[in-house]
Design an enzyme around this catalytic site. Sequence first.
Site, PDB file in Angstrom:
ATOM      1  N   ALA A   1       0.812  -1.217   0.000  1.00 20.11           N
ATOM      2  CA  ALA A   1       0.000   0.000   0.000  1.00 20.11           C
ATOM      3  C   ALA A   1       0.847   1.268   0.000  1.00 20.11           C
ATOM      4  CB  ALA A   1      -0.930   0.010   1.223  1.00 20.11           C
TER       5      ALA A   1
ATOM      6  N   ARG B   1      10.679   7.290  -3.484  1.00 16.68           N
ATOM      7  CA  ARG B   1      12.037   7.421  -4.020  1.00 16.68           C
ATOM      8  C   ARG B   1      12.205   6.894  -5.444  1.00 16.68           C
ATOM      9  NH1 ARG B   1      15.656   4.877   0.409  1.00 16.68           N
ATOM     10  NH2 ARG B   1      13.675   4.145   1.266  1.00 16.68           N
TER      11      ARG B   1
ATOM     12  N   GLY C   1       1.012   2.862   8.647  1.00 15.86           N
ATOM     13  CA  GLY C   1       2.113   2.016   9.110  1.00 15.86           C
ATOM     14  C   GLY C   1       1.848   0.538   8.875  1.00 15.86           C
ATOM     15  N   THR C   2       2.897  -0.262   9.083  1.00 14.26           N
ATOM     16  CA  THR C   2       2.810  -1.687   8.725  1.00 14.26           C
ATOM     17  C   THR C   2       1.845  -2.472   9.620  1.00 14.26           C
ATOM     18  OG1 THR C   2       4.904  -1.933   9.949  1.00 14.26           O
ATOM     19  CG2 THR C   2       5.047  -1.914   7.559  1.00 14.26           C
TER      20      THR C   2
ATOM     21  N   GLY D   1      15.149  -1.716  10.453  1.00 13.86           N
ATOM     22  CA  GLY D   1      14.908  -1.958  11.870  1.00 13.86           C
ATOM     23  C   GLY D   1      15.977  -2.915  12.386  1.00 13.86           C
TER      24      GLY D   1
ATOM     25  N   LYS E   1       4.521 -10.990 -40.117  1.00 12.85           N
ATOM     26  CA  LYS E   1       3.502 -10.783 -39.092  1.00 12.85           C
ATOM     27  C   LYS E   1       2.365 -11.741 -39.357  1.00 12.85           C
ATOM     28  CE  LYS E   1      -0.152  -9.052 -39.050  1.00 12.85           C
ATOM     29  NZ  LYS E   1      -1.377  -8.350 -39.410  1.00 12.85           N
TER      30      LYS E   1
END
Length: 461
Positions: free
Chosen positions: A11, A16, A80-81, A142, A353
């Site tokens: 989500a 960046r 947030g997660t 983390g 083609k």
Amino acid sequence: MSDVHIVVLAAGKGTRMKSAVPKVLHQLAGKPIIEHVLAAAAALSPRSTTVVIGHQAEELRSALARHPHLQFVVQEPQLGTAHALLTAETVLHGKRGTLILLSGDVPALSAPTLQSLIQVHTEAAAAATVMTAIVPNPHGYGRIIRDGGKIARIVEEKDATGEERQVQEINAGIYAFDLPGLFDAVRSIGAANAQREYYLPDLVSIYRAGGRRVETVTVNDPVEIQGINSRRELADLARHIRRRTNDTLMAAGVTLLDPDTAYIDPDAVIGTDTVIHPGVSIEGPTQIGRGCTVYPGVRITRSRIADDAAVLDHSIIVDSSVGPGASVGPFAHLRSAAEVGPHAKVGNFVELKKTVLGPGSKASHLAYLGDAVIGESVNIGAGTITCNYDGSRKQTTRIEDGAFIGSDTQLIAPVTVGRNAYVGTGTTIREDVPAGALAVSAGRQRNIEGWVEQKRKKASE
Ligand code: UD1
Ligand code: CA
């Protein structure tokens, strides 16, 4: 592993990347980033797979529409997660077993690594198992804080002390959770941190405080848990996957003259003793047989090349097939749905083609063959053009076995040239040619003697 459910977080915004395209839909080794994650997930044969979407939700939903088994939940706003995982509760409410939480932007994760995560988690009967990695530069991740060897908590970069930032063991953002009680525990997570976000890693200290078991699994190769946050990281990971693919191919008996410039997607299959020259791109689920040669500057996309075929320099083959012993190029274009038969030849500056070129047939130079069905041992002269488009519809040209089409011929479709018929050079074919007949349409040649001399005289008067 029958009781596995999967949630993929996707989500977030991906700021960046500086892109209008959602981050997880950027192409990596032949498919969108998130497709790699979904492929690793599918290898676990999960009971359900839920994707949490939010930012550019509709683009993601439609890009993934070809997976009918996926469930989508929308997280809006993105807090947030931990908050992201809570949105999946509607799908997973009351379910038992193990939840595997994945990130849509971590594409190099392998199925065996996920299997070992589930194994450790199940054998330890843990409430949560965290995937970790030891990396030389842990910046941004983390950190895993241990207490007597056991994981005690996870601290985010922005909340960490100088000492905690020295820790090189990081949280991969990939977890196994025991489903019963999970959502109640996640609901107890607060947002009293530097980012004012609901951090899922806080579940570790909550579980530990409640006396529940938390385990870790450390990956051997940290590249497996690398997230894509920028174009630089995308290119670096693509190079890594390319190297791995090329090493596997070489080990299996394929010659790559320059592995650094062989751009081969992992879904491609290539037979032994095939030789790939420099600067070649082989894309999507392409299959190439044994003993083939692919010369420099060739691109082959979603196509099948049979044994002992040659694709000469600077040719493009898309959604097409090439038969055994056939030769294509240089500078040929099989644009789509072209079928080049066994031992047939498509030469310089020839475009096909939606055309079948039968066994042993040749179009050696400068031709356009579109919507054509061409039989066996047919010779197509230089400059032959199928005029397949009448301004509103595409029409078919049929050329039967053994026919000879002289150079500079236009075939105005729909039209059929019969078996062993012969079409003279410079002919415009508007009507069917019976088998064995000769067709000519060019007028008789006239020579006007002395014409140049006369013209010169007139000019000087
Ligand atoms: C997260 C972990 C960090 C870990 C790192 C590994 C948290 C708080 N931190 O940090 O410990 O080292 O992953 O890569 O979890 N997402 C949502 N909704 C949200 C927020 C995020 O769906 O509200 C999705 C993102 O699209 C992404 C994933 O969750 O796929 C991770 O989010 P991201 O913001 O990249 O977390 P990190 O800061 O990298
Ligand atoms: Ca991230």
